[in-house]
Write an enzyme that holds these catalytic residues in place. Sequence first.
Site, PDB file in Angstrom:
ATOM      1  N   GLY A 205       1.059  -1.243   0.006  1.00  0.00           N
ATOM      2  CA  GLY A 205       0.036  -0.039   0.087  1.00  0.00           C
ATOM      3  C   GLY A 205       0.895   1.067   0.103  1.00  0.00           C
ATOM      4  O   GLY A 205       2.332   1.075  -0.185  1.00  0.00           O
ATOM      5  N   ASN A 206       0.087   2.395   0.503  1.00  0.00           N
ATOM      6  CA  ASN A 206       1.072   3.603   0.321  1.00  0.00           C
ATOM      7  C   ASN A 206       0.434   4.325   1.486  1.00  0.00           C
ATOM      8  O   ASN A 206      -0.695   4.130   2.084  1.00  0.00           O
ATOM      9  CB  ASN A 206       1.172   4.281  -1.045  1.00  0.00           C
ATOM     10  CG  ASN A 206      -0.453   4.824  -1.745  1.00  0.00           C
ATOM     11  OD1 ASN A 206      -1.066   5.380  -0.783  1.00  0.00           O
ATOM     12  ND2 ASN A 206      -0.744   4.093  -2.428  1.00  0.00           N
TER      13      ASN A 206
END
Length: 397
Positions: A205-206
């Site tokens: 993810g980020n």
Amino acid sequence: MLDGRRIVLGVTGGIAAYKAVEVCRRLVDAGAHVSPVLTSGALHFVGETTFSALASEPVQRTLWGEDSPIPHTRLGQGADLVLVCPATARVISDYRTGRSHDLLTATLVATRAPVVLCPAMHTEMWEHAAIQENLSVLASRGVHIVAPDEGRLAGGDVGAGRLADPARIVATVERVLGPGDLVGTTVLVTAGGTREAIDPVRFIGNRSSGKQGFALAAEARDRGASVILVTTTPPPPDLGVETHLVESAAQMHQAVVSRSADADVVVMAAAVADFTPVEVADSKLKKQEGPPRIVLEPTVDILAELGRSKRADQVLVGFAAETHDVAANARDKLVRKNADLLVANDVSAPGVGFEHDTNEVVIHGSEMEQNVPLTDKRLVARAVLDAVVAHRSARST
Ligand code: C5P
């Protein structure tokens, strides 16, 4: 333009109070019904008689007047808009905390009408962290702020903090009370960071929180647009727009493509993964089996795909979160993805981009470049949509 609109004009105690006389006159000339409320500080700078003579009704100064036992609720409930001009550091801070101790602050807390604040103060006060934070919070609640100009201040000083020009203040009031410059427009906004599954419990993810996308959706809604939000993070419950909750880049791609035909404007504020695992394990990968080898493949670049197929009347806005060569990367993306506007932020700078409530961006277009200094994400959203409106009107002329 303002025919019959009821405006409470709050005047507080700064040297710029004399310019509120001009604002009052212009509002009355535009057809508004102006109810002036002066604080005790304002009365050190300007005369009650001046406003009573120019406005639509006599000045009110106190919560304890004889005509009405609860003047603030009458003023707050009856107003189409409350304008505070000038707004001193004191009234901004009281309004932020809901501290209601005079007729003007009580009216601000008692109203559901839109509020426009016109800050004016010395540069040191304007730049103080407390004032900027208070204005950020108020902006995130939907309060309109007419930023001050730079120029001559009281006592011969020069700097930021001079009350905005009366014409700009009245134009803001007209815009806020107007039908909205995005009425009849459908705006699709993406928000949040995508998650690419590795196994049933893990993902790549980020750090995107979705806040900038939510601010864009709220601002577009308040300007009259029909808003479609495609997001990886649930939006605030009161956002009240069509929402599609997705997780991965592929799901975001599918949701955007299925709704983009209806959109006049697409703002890709989401941080979409560039790569996704080729294979997703059916069951949780076990530590005992050692570090997994995860092979990645590119995702579809949604913005670039929309850029290839966009209609002549569609406006495409991309975001570029960069840590170096910010302007060059943004200009490159603007052209490569065939976007109309590209909003660049240097996410390595303090208070900027992912997870923060504030942002600092440069908006790039093929023939424009606009700096938006560090401010609340709602005000960044306002600047982005102003650029969209300007782009559409330039294209139609
Ligand atoms: O190329 P880069 O990922 O830095 O570009 C960022 C812009 O492109 C953002 O507006 C983002 O939403 C969009 N994007 C996209 N699809 C991807 C990757 C990025 O639409 N797969």
